[in-house]
Design an enzyme around this catalytic site. Structure first.
Site, PDB file in Angstrom:
ATOM      1  N   GLY A   1       0.772  -1.257   0.000  1.00  7.39           N
ATOM      2  CA  GLY A   1       0.000   0.000   0.000  1.00  7.39           C
ATOM      3  C   GLY A   1       0.792   1.289   0.000  1.00  7.39           C
ATOM      4  O   GLY A   1       0.234   2.347   0.283  1.00  7.39           O
TER       5      GLY A   1
ATOM      6  N   VAL B   1      -3.190  -6.697  -6.264  1.00 10.17           N
ATOM      7  CA  VAL B   1      -3.795  -7.820  -5.524  1.00 10.17           C
ATOM      8  C   VAL B   1      -4.858  -8.560  -6.342  1.00 10.17           C
ATOM      9  O   VAL B   1      -5.294  -9.645  -5.950  1.00 10.17           O
ATOM     10  CB  VAL B   1      -4.408  -7.371  -4.171  1.00 10.17           C
ATOM     11  CG1 VAL B   1      -3.316  -6.969  -3.194  1.00 10.17           C
ATOM     12  CG2 VAL B   1      -5.432  -6.260  -4.353  1.00 10.17           C
TER      13      VAL B   1
ATOM     14  N   TYR C   1     -18.782   8.160   2.633  1.00 10.05           N
ATOM     15  CA  TYR C   1     -17.858   7.016   2.718  1.00 10.05           C
ATOM     16  C   TYR C   1     -18.492   5.768   2.084  1.00 10.05           C
ATOM     17  O   TYR C   1     -17.803   4.893   1.575  1.00 10.05           O
ATOM     18  CB  TYR C   1     -17.441   6.785   4.175  1.00 10.05           C
ATOM     19  CG  TYR C   1     -16.116   6.077   4.316  1.00 10.05           C
ATOM     20  CD1 TYR C   1     -14.956   6.591   3.752  1.00 10.05           C
ATOM     21  CD2 TYR C   1     -16.031   4.883   5.014  1.00 10.05           C
ATOM     22  CE1 TYR C   1     -13.745   5.924   3.867  1.00 10.05           C
ATOM     23  CE2 TYR C   1     -14.819   4.214   5.146  1.00 10.05           C
ATOM     24  CZ  TYR C   1     -13.685   4.737   4.572  1.00 10.05           C
ATOM     25  OH  TYR C   1     -12.485   4.078   4.693  1.00 10.05           O
TER      26      TYR C   1
ATOM     27  N   LYS D   1     -15.109  -1.639   4.954  1.00  8.48           N
ATOM     28  CA  LYS D   1     -14.342  -1.614   6.207  1.00  8.48           C
ATOM     29  C   LYS D   1     -15.016  -2.478   7.288  1.00  8.48           C
ATOM     30  O   LYS D   1     -14.325  -3.091   8.099  1.00  8.48           O
ATOM     31  CB  LYS D   1     -14.142  -0.176   6.702  1.00  8.48           C
ATOM     32  CG  LYS D   1     -13.213   0.665   5.826  1.00  8.48           C
ATOM     33  CD  LYS D   1     -11.836   0.056   5.644  1.00  8.48           C
ATOM     34  CE  LYS D   1     -10.854   0.996   4.980  1.00  8.48           C
ATOM     35  NZ  LYS D   1      -9.628   0.309   4.527  1.00  8.48           N
TER      36      LYS D   1
ATOM     37  N   ILE E   1      -6.946  11.373   7.385  1.00 16.10           N
ATOM     38  CA  ILE E   1      -5.722  12.109   7.052  1.00 16.10           C
ATOM     39  C   ILE E   1      -5.687  12.202   5.527  1.00 16.10           C
ATOM     40  O   ILE E   1      -6.192  11.301   4.843  1.00 16.10           O
ATOM     41  CB  ILE E   1      -4.489  11.374   7.655  1.00 16.10           C
ATOM     42  CG1 ILE E   1      -3.239  12.236   7.555  1.00 16.10           C
ATOM     43  CG2 ILE E   1      -4.259  10.022   7.033  1.00 16.10           C
ATOM     44  CD1 ILE E   1      -2.092  11.743   8.452  1.00 16.10           C
TER      45      ILE E   1
ATOM     46  N   THR F   1      -4.583  11.706   1.974  1.00 10.11           N
ATOM     47  CA  THR F   1      -3.709  10.829   1.177  1.00 10.11           C
ATOM     48  C   THR F   1      -4.345  10.708  -0.204  1.00 10.11           C
ATOM     49  O   THR F   1      -5.446  11.222  -0.435  1.00 10.11           O
ATOM     50  CB  THR F   1      -3.634   9.406   1.773  1.00 10.11           C
ATOM     51  OG1 THR F   1      -4.961   8.852   1.774  1.00 10.11           O
ATOM     52  CG2 THR F   1      -3.072   9.376   3.184  1.00 10.11           C
ATOM     53  N   LEU F   2      -3.671   9.961  -1.081  1.00  7.76           N
ATOM     54  CA  LEU F   2      -4.231   9.718  -2.418  1.00  7.76           C
ATOM     55  C   LEU F   2      -5.610   9.067  -2.285  1.00  7.76           C
ATOM     56  O   LEU F   2      -6.584   9.496  -2.908  1.00  7.76           O
ATOM     57  CB  LEU F   2      -3.279   8.784  -3.180  1.00  7.76           C
ATOM     58  CG  LEU F   2      -3.435   8.691  -4.681  1.00  7.76           C
ATOM     59  CD1 LEU F   2      -3.221  10.062  -5.318  1.00  7.76           C
ATOM     60  CD2 LEU F   2      -2.427   7.685  -5.234  1.00  7.76           C
TER      61      LEU F   2
HETATM   62  P1  NAD Z   1      -2.910   5.593  -0.209  1.00  7.24           P
HETATM   63  O1  NAD Z   1      -3.584   6.021  -1.455  1.00  7.24           O
HETATM   64  O2  NAD Z   1      -1.542   6.099   0.018  1.00  7.24           O
HETATM   65  O3  NAD Z   1      -2.898   4.000  -0.098  1.00  7.24           O
HETATM   66  C1  NAD Z   1      -3.854   3.161  -0.708  1.00  7.24           C
HETATM   67  C2  NAD Z   1      -3.058   2.080  -1.407  1.00  7.24           C
HETATM   68  O4  NAD Z   1      -3.906   1.074  -1.960  1.00  7.24           O
HETATM   69  C3  NAD Z   1      -2.207   2.649  -2.562  1.00  7.24           C
HETATM   70  O5  NAD Z   1      -0.849   2.379  -2.340  1.00  7.24           O
HETATM   71  C4  NAD Z   1      -2.703   1.879  -3.764  1.00  7.24           C
HETATM   72  O6  NAD Z   1      -1.685   1.609  -4.700  1.00  7.24           O
HETATM   73  C5  NAD Z   1      -3.207   0.591  -3.092  1.00  7.24           C
HETATM   74  N1  NAD Z   1      -4.050  -0.185  -3.981  1.00  7.24           N
HETATM   75  C6  NAD Z   1      -5.217   0.202  -4.573  1.00  7.24           C
HETATM   76  N2  NAD Z   1      -5.643  -0.766  -5.405  1.00  7.24           N
HETATM   77  C7  NAD Z   1      -4.731  -1.781  -5.329  1.00  7.24           C
HETATM   78  C8  NAD Z   1      -4.609  -3.040  -5.965  1.00  7.24           C
HETATM   79  N3  NAD Z   1      -5.509  -3.479  -6.857  1.00  7.24           N
HETATM   80  N4  NAD Z   1      -3.540  -3.818  -5.660  1.00  7.24           N
HETATM   81  C9  NAD Z   1      -2.613  -3.416  -4.750  1.00  7.24           C
HETATM   82  N5  NAD Z   1      -2.689  -2.219  -4.113  1.00  7.24           N
HETATM   83  C10 NAD Z   1      -3.724  -1.416  -4.418  1.00  7.24           C
HETATM   84  O7  NAD Z   1      -3.881   6.046   0.987  1.00  7.24           O
HETATM   85  P2  NAD Z   1      -3.932   5.684   2.545  1.00  7.24           P
HETATM   86  O8  NAD Z   1      -4.938   6.624   3.071  1.00  7.24           O
HETATM   87  O9  NAD Z   1      -2.587   5.646   3.128  1.00  7.24           O
HETATM   88  O10 NAD Z   1      -4.611   4.244   2.556  1.00  7.24           O
HETATM   89  C11 NAD Z   1      -4.055   3.096   3.172  1.00  7.24           C
HETATM   90  C12 NAD Z   1      -5.137   2.361   3.946  1.00  7.24           C
HETATM   91  O11 NAD Z   1      -5.531   3.171   5.048  1.00  7.24           O
HETATM   92  C13 NAD Z   1      -6.415   2.067   3.166  1.00  7.24           C
HETATM   93  O12 NAD Z   1      -6.896   0.795   3.527  1.00  7.24           O
HETATM   94  C14 NAD Z   1      -7.350   3.159   3.665  1.00  7.24           C
HETATM   95  O13 NAD Z   1      -8.711   2.809   3.541  1.00  7.24           O
HETATM   96  C15 NAD Z   1      -6.940   3.191   5.109  1.00  7.24           C
HETATM   97  N6  NAD Z   1      -7.362   4.377   5.869  1.00  7.24           N
HETATM   98  C16 NAD Z   1      -7.163   5.617   5.386  1.00  7.24           C
HETATM   99  C17 NAD Z   1      -7.570   6.721   6.130  1.00  7.24           C
HETATM  100  C18 NAD Z   1      -7.355   8.124   5.617  1.00  7.24           C
HETATM  101  O14 NAD Z   1      -8.014   9.047   6.094  1.00  7.24           O
HETATM  102  N7  NAD Z   1      -6.437   8.339   4.704  1.00  7.24           N
HETATM  103  C19 NAD Z   1      -8.163   6.535   7.385  1.00  7.24           C
HETATM  104  C20 NAD Z   1      -8.340   5.248   7.875  1.00  7.24           C
HETATM  105  C21 NAD Z   1      -7.939   4.156   7.104  1.00  7.24           C
END
Ligand code: NAD
Length: 272
Positions: free
Chosen positions: A12, A64, A154, A161, A190, A192-193
């Protein structure tokens, strides 16, 4: 050096805003060796320099949804490392057009794709990683409060989730006898992309910062510290948990009085 000698697969990482990157860097500082694949070719130029800066290995494409790429990654880890001690699941995806408006309008195709990438991937990655966790291990997934309560926009990601949180509990029950722990960190919002695809994220971050018990938003340091704890032996009796790292937001039932007063005053002004 809480993770000295541990070999950890970090999924990720998309760029230096990714929560997975903060966790990879912190785990490396704590002595871990890191495997750091990326999801698709256009991410390589961002991920490779990050990986090189922490001497991470296995910087290879691993979507994945692509079984051959998954096989190749785990075969490479098996051949070179022979074992794993930890794995971070930090993967989520949904059509951004459906992360706004009504959940009721979610399409079947996007529902299935969101579930496959954001939930089934944990099951598949865990099955593969656990075979390499010959001396026990720790698996950590990143989740969000939108799986426990409805959060505007969401939508299907919240439903994913919920399934991810539940999968953590079932996987923990399956793997505990092999000394493999499975937990989730429920991170506060937070930028992020991935989160930039959720409608209204910027106003949500502003409001969140004013309403959490700690009166601030979670930081990358907050989430990486919790991940180090879960990967380390300090959490050796913790499994099947969803651990909230959200400045206390999920523990409250109503916003603080000062915020209520500001909002009510604004509504009164508008009504005049
Ligand atoms: P991010 O965009 O940096 O990370 C998401 C990742 O998922 C990316 O690296 C992307 O390449 C990967 N991804 C998407 N499709 C994919 C695939 N088919 N195969 C492999 N990888 C794949 O953003 P993030 O916010 O750091 O997200 C990481 C995790 O944290 C996620 O599960 C997100 O739901 C969770 N999250 C995010 C937040 C927030 O506010 N940013 C809060 C709670 C949880």
């Amino acid at each position: 050096m809480l993770l000295k000698g541990k070999k950890i697969l970090i999924t990720g990482v998309a760029n230096d805003w990714s929560m997975a990157w903060a966790i990879a860097k912190r785990a490396h500082e704590e002595g871990a060796e890191i495997a750091m694949p990326y999801a698709m070719p256009n991410l390589e130029k961002r991920v490779r320099p990050l990986a090189e800066s922490i001497n991470a290995d296995f910087v290879q494409e691993c979507n994945v949804q692509n079984d051959e790429q998954m096989d190749a990654l785990f075969n490479a880890i098996q051949e070179k490392w022979g074992r794993l001690d930890g794995m971070l699941h930090a993967i989520a995806f949904s059509d951004k057009n459906e992360l706004t408006g009504r959940y009721a309008d979610t399409t079947r195709d996007n529902f299935k794709n969101t579930m496959d990438i954001s939930v089934y991937s944990l099951v598949d990655l865990t099955r593969r990683a656990s075979k390499l966790m010959t001396d026990g291990g720790s698996i950590v997934a990143l989740t969000y409060f939108g799986g426990e309560k409805s959060v505007p926009n969401y939508n299907v990601m919240g439903v994913a989730k919920s399934a991810l949180d539940s999968s953590v509990r079932y996987l923990a029950a399956d793997l505990g006898k092999d000394k493999i722990r499975v937990n989730a960190i429920s991170a506060g919002p937070i930028l992020t992309l991935a989160s930039s695809g959720v409608g209204g994220i910027k106003s949500m971050l502003r409001l969140n910062a004013e309403t959490t018990p700690l009166r601030r938003n979670m930081t990358l340091d907050d989430v990486s510290g919790a991940a180090v704890y879960l990967f380390s032996n300090l959490s050796s009796a913790v499994t099947g948990e969803v651990h909230h790292v959200d400045c206390g937001y999920s523990t409250t039932g109503m916003m603080p009085n000062e915020m209520k007063d500001i909002l009510l005053k604004a509504l009164d002004e508008e009504a005049k």
